[in-house]
Scaffold this motif. Structure first.
Motif, mmCIF file in Angstrom:
data_model
loop_
_atom_site.group_PDB
_atom_site.id
_atom_site.type_symbol
_atom_site.label_atom_id
_atom_site.label_comp_id
_atom_site.label_asym_id
_atom_site.label_seq_id
_atom_site.Cartn_x
_atom_site.Cartn_y
_atom_site.Cartn_z
ATOM 1 N N LEU A 80 0.825 -1.210 0.000
ATOM 2 C CA LEU A 80 0.000 0.000 0.000
ATOM 3 C C LEU A 80 0.857 1.257 0.000
ATOM 4 O O LEU A 80 0.424 2.311 -0.477
ATOM 5 C CB LEU A 80 -0.918 0.003 1.221
ATOM 6 C CG LEU A 80 -2.157 -0.887 1.159
ATOM 7 C CD1 LEU A 80 -2.844 -0.944 2.523
ATOM 8 C CD2 LEU A 80 -3.133 -0.381 0.104
ATOM 9 N N ALA A 81 2.067 1.163 0.517
ATOM 10 C CA ALA A 81 2.951 2.325 0.624
ATOM 11 C C ALA A 81 3.875 2.458 -0.588
ATOM 12 O O ALA A 81 4.846 3.212 -0.539
ATOM 13 C CB ALA A 81 3.786 2.222 1.898
ATOM 14 N N GLN A 82 3.567 1.750 -1.674
ATOM 15 C CA GLN A 82 4.369 1.813 -2.885
ATOM 16 C C GLN A 82 3.616 2.552 -3.987
ATOM 17 O O GLN A 82 2.438 2.906 -3.839
ATOM 18 C CB GLN A 82 4.756 0.403 -3.339
ATOM 19 C CG GLN A 82 5.664 -0.319 -2.342
ATOM 20 C CD GLN A 82 6.041 -1.716 -2.781
ATOM 21 O OE1 GLN A 82 5.867 -2.090 -3.940
ATOM 22 N NE2 GLN A 82 6.571 -2.498 -1.850
ATOM 23 N N ALA A 83 4.297 2.739 -5.114
ATOM 24 C CA ALA A 83 3.694 3.480 -6.223
ATOM 25 C C ALA A 83 2.512 2.739 -6.826
ATOM 26 O O ALA A 83 1.531 3.344 -7.266
ATOM 27 C CB ALA A 83 4.754 3.756 -7.296
ATOM 28 N N ARG A 84 2.606 1.399 -6.872
ATOM 29 C CA ARG A 84 1.527 0.579 -7.429
ATOM 30 C C ARG A 84 1.152 -0.496 -6.422
ATOM 31 O O ARG A 84 2.022 -1.201 -5.895
ATOM 32 C CB ARG A 84 1.980 -0.085 -8.737
ATOM 33 C CG ARG A 84 2.258 0.887 -9.868
ATOM 34 C CD ARG A 84 2.926 0.173 -11.029
ATOM 35 N NE ARG A 84 2.155 -0.995 -11.456
ATOM 36 C CZ ARG A 84 2.620 -1.901 -12.343
ATOM 37 N NH1 ARG A 84 3.824 -1.764 -12.857
ATOM 38 N NH2 ARG A 84 1.864 -2.930 -12.692
ATOM 39 N N GLN A 85 -0.140 -0.636 -6.188
ATOM 40 C CA GLN A 85 -0.612 -1.646 -5.243
ATOM 41 C C GLN A 85 -0.991 -2.919 -6.013
ATOM 42 O O GLN A 85 -2.103 -3.425 -5.934
ATOM 43 C CB GLN A 85 -1.806 -1.130 -4.440
ATOM 44 C CG GLN A 85 -1.451 -0.041 -3.437
ATOM 45 C CD GLN A 85 -1.283 1.326 -4.057
ATOM 46 O OE1 GLN A 85 -2.144 1.783 -4.794
ATOM 47 N NE2 GLN A 85 -0.168 1.992 -3.780
ATOM 48 N N ASP A 86 -0.012 -3.466 -6.755
ATOM 49 C CA ASP A 86 -0.304 -4.579 -7.659
ATOM 50 C C ASP A 86 -0.227 -5.945 -6.989
ATOM 51 O O ASP A 86 -0.518 -6.959 -7.637
ATOM 52 C CB ASP A 86 0.647 -4.544 -8.867
ATOM 53 C CG ASP A 86 2.112 -4.441 -8.457
ATOM 54 O OD1 ASP A 86 2.383 -4.240 -7.259
ATOM 55 O OD2 ASP A 86 2.974 -4.569 -9.341
ATOM 56 N N LEU A 87 0.156 -6.010 -5.721
ATOM 57 C CA LEU A 87 0.272 -7.297 -5.040
ATOM 58 C C LEU A 87 -0.865 -7.563 -4.071
ATOM 59 O O LEU A 87 -0.898 -8.633 -3.447
ATOM 60 C CB LEU A 87 1.607 -7.373 -4.286
ATOM 61 C CG LEU A 87 2.878 -7.315 -5.131
ATOM 62 C CD1 LEU A 87 4.104 -7.363 -4.233
ATOM 63 C CD2 LEU A 87 2.906 -8.464 -6.125
#
Length: 441
Positions: free
Chosen positions: A356-363
């Motif tokens: 959630l704290a990254q640029a993309r919440q792809d996981l």
């Protein structure tokens, strides 16, 4: 608004009947105004300690007579009753060298740390608030009583207490108090590590912990200098839109307010600055940062003398936080076998917050899938540990196996069950073991 409990009211009445003033004081009054259930009820009184002891007889314990404190038992409850006092000069930025008893409640309140803690209330609901604590509460402000720097230099632990009140109550330090906190932060080096951990632990669990740490990274760095390198450390990665410190604070805010989770979120990337590399295309990488972070986290938690269980759990989760766990029954089963259910669920919370704290919440979808598989394994009481196998070492001894060979075979049998290669039945496992060890048996 929370009522004064009966056992506290009984103490107040007894002191008044003895001809003394008696007031609830400090945090319990503050929490009452906030509509929160007070954790403790403290009483301050004009009675001298020996008078309090005489008044309550065998229910009274002399727990701090030098500072005017008597603990009174009421059934299973214990209440600290302290005489109005003025503090003398402080030593070691922690405790006053002398105290002098006084007949003035206002003088007693004047020595306290913050205005929101410098209020008193009698059993009739009359409030004594000479320093504007109610107004500061209404404005959401944290302000030292008197001169901020003087208060904080007297007792440096007040800096962390103030940060805890900010993190847990949402109170924002006013300008003079905030400036004094920054100036006096180095004095925390004189404070016992156990006291620092107790305040930090409670601070981290607060609803406004991330906002508080964002304002005061220099305070944290006094006892955990390893965190200073995280502040402003750019990651140079398309996966990240924040520097290491800002990413950490976003992750911390995304996990529930529980000690292990919040501490793990705070420390999960502490190893990144030391592991940073930049490739020819200008992309940042952090090879080995989970292991480096685990080593640093272990040292940092030992420094504050954190209990072994908390320390070991946080270190384990930091080490695992970036590990790729296959989203299959076998992959989740192996992680469950190594971590146990409680810590695997914590790990998934950390992975979710990290993403959630990254640029993309792809996981996030993959993390939810892992949680679903975990739920199913637990519900089915799936075999994920050697002691859940349908065979024991004695069964394998019947096949002629001995010593370390038995242990290796049990481990292989568990792997086969986790992979779905063999059902967890005695007959199937014994046959599998025979096939594995046919040269021996």
């Amino acid at each position: 608004m929370t009522r004064i409990p009966g056992y506290v009211n009984e103490i107040l009445q007894a002191l008044e009947r003895g001809g003394h003033e008696a007031w609830c004081v400090g945090g319990c009054v503050r929490d009452r105004f906030l509509g929160r259930e007070p954790q403790d009820w403290d009483v301050t009184t004009s009675a001298r300690p020996e008078q309090t002891m005489a008044l309550f007889g065998d229910r009274a314990e002399a727990t701090g007579l030098r500072h005017g404190t008597v603990t009174v038992r009421c059934g299973t409850e214990r209440v600290e009753v302290t005489t109005f006092r003025r503090d003398g000069a402080y030593r070691d930025h922690r405790r006053p060298e002398t105290v002098a008893f006084t007949d003035s409640l206002t003088e007693d309140l004047r020595r306290r740390d913050f205005t929101v803690n410098a209020m008193a209330m009698d059993r009739h609901g009359v409030v004594c608030d000479p320093f504007g604590g109610q107004e500061d509460l209404a404005r959401g402000v944290l302000r030292c009583v008197g001169t901020a720097e003087e208060r904080l230099r007297e007792d440096a632990l007040r800096i962390l207490r103030g940060l805890r009140f900010s993190a847990c109550l949402g109170l924002v330090p006013e300008a003079e108090t905030e400036a004094a906190m920054h100036r006096c932060a180095p004095l925390l080096a004189d404070i016992a590590p156990e006291r620092i951990w107790e305040e930090l632990r409670r601070l981290l669990c607060g609803a406004w912990a991330a906002e508080t740490l964002r304002r005061f990274p220099d305070v944290l760095a006094v006892f955990w200098p390893e965190t200073a390198a995280m502040v402003g450390f750019e990651q140079h990665s398309r996966h990240h839109c924040y520097d290491v410190w800002e990413h950490t604070l976003h992750a911390l805010a995304a996990v529930p307010g529980e000690t292990v989770l919040r501490c793990t979120a705070l420390l999960h990337d502490v190893g990144k600055p030391a592991c940073f590399t930049l490739d020819s295309a200008g992309n940042g990488h952090f090879p080995g940062h989970p292991e480096q972070g685990a080593v640093l986290a272990d040292a940092m938690l030992r420094r504050l003398r954190v209990d072994n269980r908390t320390r070991e759990t946080v270190v384990r989760l930091v080490r695992w936080h970036d590990r790729n766990i296959p989203r299959t029954p076998a992959g989740i089963g192996r992680a469950l076998s190594e971590l146990g259910e409680e810590d695997l669920r914590r790990l998934l919370e950390i992975k979710r917050a990290d993403n959630l704290a990254q640029a993309r919440q792809d996981l996030l979808g993959e993390i939810r899938l892992a949680g679903d598989i975990l739920d199913r394994l637990v519900e089915e009481n799936a075999c994920v540990r050697i002691n859940q196998l349908a065979v024991r070492g004695g069964d394998l001894a019947e096949l002629g196996l001995a010593g370390a060979q038995i242990g290796r075979t049990l481990r292989a049998l568990l792997d086969a069950v986790l992979d779905g290669a063999v059902p967890n039945t005695r007959e199937a496992l014994m046959q599998y073991a025979r096939n594995m060890n046919h040269e021996t048996v």
